[in-house]
Design an enzyme around this catalytic site. Structure first.
Site, short mmCIF file in Angstrom:
data_model
loop_
_atom_site.label_atom_id
_atom_site.label_comp_id
_atom_site.label_asym_id
_atom_site.label_seq_id
_atom_site.Cartn_x
_atom_site.Cartn_y
_atom_site.Cartn_z
N CYS A 183 65.93 52.16 83.39
CA CYS A 183 64.51 51.91 83.15
C CYS A 183 64.19 52.41 81.75
O CYS A 183 65.10 52.64 80.96
CB CYS A 183 63.66 52.60 84.22
N THR A 184 62.93 52.59 81.44
CA THR A 184 62.57 52.96 80.07
C THR A 184 63.04 54.36 79.70
O THR A 184 63.72 54.54 78.70
CB THR A 184 61.04 52.87 79.88
#
Length: 250
Positions: A183-184
């Site tokens: 994810c980020t």
């Protein structure tokens, strides 16, 4: 000139006093002139803040004086202007909403793979034991559309709370493979990896520090496009620099 430091960090740790912590962190961030978002829940803390380098160092010094956050790892990037319009410090039920209360990362993490190792696996297409490697994007579909790892699995989520149902539907596709959730910044893929382990997938890893840490460590290898972030910068390139918005077509 990039004069504004941006930091992001999270820590899954038991917090018995979220309201008291909220008041303390709001006061600290205001004193140092910081803007951004701090989310606090009984399961931990998640923050995105921007300001002067010295001010952020003082804020982090006060935060890390609390034993619960002594080892807090922070991801940094720079921008020419303040990307946040205000300061928001809130208590939430979860610092990242999954609606799956059995998942408690503070009780134990899923194994993590660092960026250089993942790059090596992707270079080869297999892990160190020769198993095929699959990257699983745990972000929302609109984030994925701006950029993701080449060949990443994308379940077209509209919100992270849809992940448990999507896993139930697609679990069989991941059997027998080494799965790296990403994810980020690491928070969503950490919860996702724990849930996949709970679902019986034996070879699941989380990408340590998410895409932002991967960019910092090894650049944009095997990643196509840009990384979406939830502030006014919106998109970062592999050098963690803001990407100029593309002109719209009339």
């Amino acid at each position: 000139m990039n004069s504004v430091l941006n930091i992001s960090a999270y820590r899954f740790v038991a917090i018995a006093d979220p309201d008291a912590l909220r008041a303390r962190l709001a006061d600290s961030a205001q004193r140092f002139g910081l803007l951004g978002t701090v989310l606090i829940a009984e399961e931990g803390i998640n923050l995105f803040l921007a300001g002067g380098e010295a001010s952020l160092a003082q804020f982090l010094g006060e935060l890390r004086a609390d034993p619960r956050f002594a080892g807090l790892a922070v991801k940094e990037s720079w921008s020419p202007a303040q990307p946040f319009r205000k300061l928001l410090v809130k208590v939430k039920r979860e610092i990242i909403r999954m609606n799956h209360p059995a998942i408690q990362p503070a009780a134990g993490r899923a194994p993590a793979v660092d960026a250089p190792t993942l790059k090596r696996w992707l270079d080869r297409g297999r892990d160190d034991e020769g198993r095929p490697v699959v990257t699983l994007d745990t972000r929302n579909a609109f984030e994925v559309d701006h950029g993701t790892f080449d060949g990443a699995v994308d379940w077209r989520l509209t919100k992270f709370s849809e992940f448990p149902a999507a896993l139930q539907q697609h679990r069989g596709d991941l059997e027998g493979k080494t799965v790296v959730s990403f994810c980020t910044g690491g928070i969503r893929c950490e919860k996702a990896a724990i849930l996949m382990r709970e679902a019986g997938l034996a070879r699941v890893w989380q990408l340590e520090g998410g895409i932002l840490n991967y960019f910092e460590a090894v650049g944009g290898a095997h990643f196509h496009g840009h990384c979406f972030v939830f502030d006014e910068r919106e998109l970062l390139d592999a050098a963690l620099a803001p990407v100029a918005a593309e002109p719209s077509e009339d």
